[in-house]
Design a protein around this motif. Structure first.
Motif, mmCIF file in Angstrom:
data_model
loop_
_atom_site.group_PDB
_atom_site.id
_atom_site.type_symbol
_atom_site.label_atom_id
_atom_site.label_comp_id
_atom_site.label_asym_id
_atom_site.label_seq_id
_atom_site.Cartn_x
_atom_site.Cartn_y
_atom_site.Cartn_z
ATOM 1 N N UNK A 75 46.109 24.465 45.900
ATOM 2 C CA UNK A 75 46.546 23.071 45.783
ATOM 3 C C UNK A 75 45.470 22.063 46.165
ATOM 4 N N UNK A 76 44.294 22.528 46.556
ATOM 5 C CA UNK A 76 43.217 21.639 46.977
ATOM 6 C C UNK A 76 42.306 21.327 45.785
ATOM 7 N N UNK A 77 42.029 20.039 45.568
ATOM 8 C CA UNK A 77 41.140 19.640 44.475
ATOM 9 C C UNK A 77 39.801 20.359 44.597
ATOM 10 N N UNK A 78 39.317 20.874 43.482
ATOM 11 C CA UNK A 78 38.032 21.552 43.443
ATOM 12 C C UNK A 78 38.081 23.039 43.751
ATOM 13 N N UNK A 79 39.202 23.549 44.234
ATOM 14 C CA UNK A 79 39.277 24.980 44.508
ATOM 15 C C UNK A 79 39.494 25.761 43.216
ATOM 16 N N UNK A 80 38.930 26.972 43.191
ATOM 17 C CA UNK A 80 38.998 27.837 42.025
ATOM 18 C C UNK A 80 39.778 29.096 42.362
ATOM 19 N N UNK A 81 40.645 29.495 41.450
ATOM 20 C CA UNK A 81 41.408 30.736 41.560
ATOM 21 C C UNK A 81 40.959 31.688 40.455
ATOM 22 N N UNK A 82 40.929 32.984 40.762
ATOM 23 C CA UNK A 82 40.564 34.008 39.785
ATOM 24 C C UNK A 82 41.796 34.820 39.437
ATOM 25 N N UNK A 83 42.030 35.015 38.135
ATOM 26 C CA UNK A 83 43.148 35.811 37.654
ATOM 27 C C UNK A 83 42.617 36.812 36.639
ATOM 28 N N UNK A 84 42.853 38.095 36.894
ATOM 29 C CA UNK A 84 42.381 39.150 36.004
ATOM 30 C C UNK A 84 43.537 39.772 35.229
ATOM 31 N N UNK A 85 43.352 39.944 33.938
ATOM 32 C CA UNK A 85 44.367 40.518 33.065
ATOM 33 C C UNK A 85 43.782 41.658 32.246
ATOM 34 N N UNK A 86 44.631 42.602 31.867
ATOM 35 C CA UNK A 86 44.278 43.701 30.973
ATOM 36 C C UNK A 86 45.255 43.649 29.806
ATOM 37 N N UNK A 87 44.716 43.779 28.582
ATOM 38 C CA UNK A 87 45.590 43.725 27.406
ATOM 39 C C UNK A 87 46.162 45.101 27.099
ATOM 40 N N UNK A 88 47.485 45.180 27.020
ATOM 41 C CA UNK A 88 48.180 46.404 26.660
ATOM 42 C C UNK A 88 48.646 46.244 25.218
ATOM 43 N N UNK A 89 47.895 46.849 24.287
ATOM 44 C CA UNK A 89 48.183 46.708 22.863
ATOM 45 C C UNK A 89 49.579 47.150 22.465
ATOM 46 N N UNK A 90 50.026 48.342 22.888
ATOM 47 C CA UNK A 90 51.378 48.772 22.502
ATOM 48 C C UNK A 90 52.476 47.815 22.983
ATOM 49 N N UNK A 91 52.285 47.202 24.145
ATOM 50 C CA UNK A 91 53.275 46.239 24.649
ATOM 51 C C UNK A 91 53.072 44.859 24.045
ATOM 52 N N UNK A 92 51.835 44.590 23.592
ATOM 53 C CA UNK A 92 51.516 43.282 23.035
ATOM 54 C C UNK A 92 51.433 42.192 24.087
ATOM 55 N N UNK A 93 51.078 42.567 25.336
ATOM 56 C CA UNK A 93 51.008 41.577 26.406
ATOM 57 C C UNK A 93 49.768 41.786 27.276
ATOM 58 N N UNK A 94 49.422 40.700 27.951
ATOM 59 C CA UNK A 94 48.347 40.702 28.937
ATOM 60 C C UNK A 94 48.994 40.918 30.301
ATOM 61 N N UNK A 95 48.621 41.993 30.984
ATOM 62 C CA UNK A 95 49.203 42.348 32.269
ATOM 63 C C UNK A 95 48.331 41.823 33.399
ATOM 64 N N UNK A 96 48.933 41.083 34.333
ATOM 65 C CA UNK A 96 48.181 40.584 35.482
ATOM 66 C C UNK A 96 47.791 41.767 36.364
ATOM 67 N N UNK A 97 46.501 41.903 36.632
ATOM 68 C CA UNK A 97 45.989 43.017 37.431
ATOM 69 C C UNK A 97 45.417 42.548 38.761
ATOM 70 N N UNK A 98 45.022 41.280 38.849
ATOM 71 C CA UNK A 98 44.415 40.780 40.080
ATOM 72 C C UNK A 98 44.569 39.273 40.177
ATOM 73 N N UNK A 99 44.700 38.789 41.409
ATOM 74 C CA UNK A 99 44.754 37.359 41.680
ATOM 75 C C UNK A 99 44.105 37.107 43.030
ATOM 76 N N UNK A 100 43.105 36.244 43.045
ATOM 77 C CA UNK A 100 42.449 35.821 44.284
ATOM 78 C C UNK A 100 42.333 34.308 44.216
ATOM 79 N N UNK A 101 42.792 33.618 45.275
ATOM 80 C CA UNK A 101 42.784 32.156 45.196
ATOM 81 C C UNK A 101 41.951 31.528 46.313
ATOM 82 N N UNK A 102 41.660 30.252 46.114
ATOM 83 C CA UNK A 102 41.076 29.430 47.160
ATOM 84 C C UNK A 102 39.571 29.450 47.301
ATOM 85 N N UNK A 103 38.813 29.688 46.246
ATOM 86 C CA UNK A 103 37.362 29.603 46.351
ATOM 87 C C UNK A 103 36.956 28.128 46.340
ATOM 88 N N UNK A 104 36.108 27.723 47.283
ATOM 89 C CA UNK A 104 35.634 26.332 47.339
ATOM 90 C C UNK A 104 34.426 26.138 46.469
#
Length: 154
Positions: free
Chosen positions: A125-154
């Motif tokens: 919620x802080x201006x200028x902070x960066x969050x990282x979100x990693x996804x892997x595509x599962x073709x048979x499901x047709x969706x991007x699965x969230x695999x990682x989340x790290x937040x709050x990089x200044x």
């Protein structure tokens, strides 16, 4: 594994294999014969990691064929569109930065899937902070699965 194909997971940059290099990364050709790790996903003409700067919009458009590292600074509440042109097993990272007038929220298109253990995250919620979100595509499901989340990089 066919000779001349390159691994998406492990790209070996050999001078003979670099077809071109620039600010967006290097394209490797099939002329190099890098050693590939067992179990590697093979893709002809793989791209060395290239940063793709996304345009901030109400719905943020993403083209998975352009790279694996996507960055955007949001200046309002947004929706991340499902990446077009995915490859089964493709891994992508989003680097989402809060704009100066934030905090803003990010909703996700139905092409993304979250689990009970790793639910849809709330951004920093802080201006200028960066969050990282990693996804892997599962073709048979047709969706991007969230695999990682790290937040709050200044």
């Amino acid at each position: 594994m066919t000779t001349g194909q390159l691994s998406r997971r492990k790209i070996v940059m050999a001078a003979a294999g670099v077809a071109g290099a620039g600010a967006t990364g290097a394209v490797l050709t099939g002329t190099a014969t890098p050693a590939l790790a067992a179990g590697s996903t093979v893709e002809s003409g793989a791209l060395a990691p290239a940063v793709v700067h996304l345009s901030d919009a109400a719905t943020i458009a993403v083209d998975a064929s352009l790279g694996n590292d996507f960055r955007v600074t949001i200046a309002g509440n947004r929706t991340m569109g499902a990446p077009a042109n995915p490859e089964n097993g493709q891994q992508i990272i989003f680097q989402v930065t809060q704009g100066s007038a934030g905090p803003f929220t990010l909703a996700w298109d139905s092409g993304y899937e979250f689990s009970a253990a790793l639910q849809q995250p709330a951004l920093s919620t802080v201006a200028g902070q960066t969050d990282l979100l990693g996804f892997v595509y599962n073709g048979p499901r047709g969706t991007w699965l969230l695999a990682a989340f790290v937040n709050g990089f200044d």
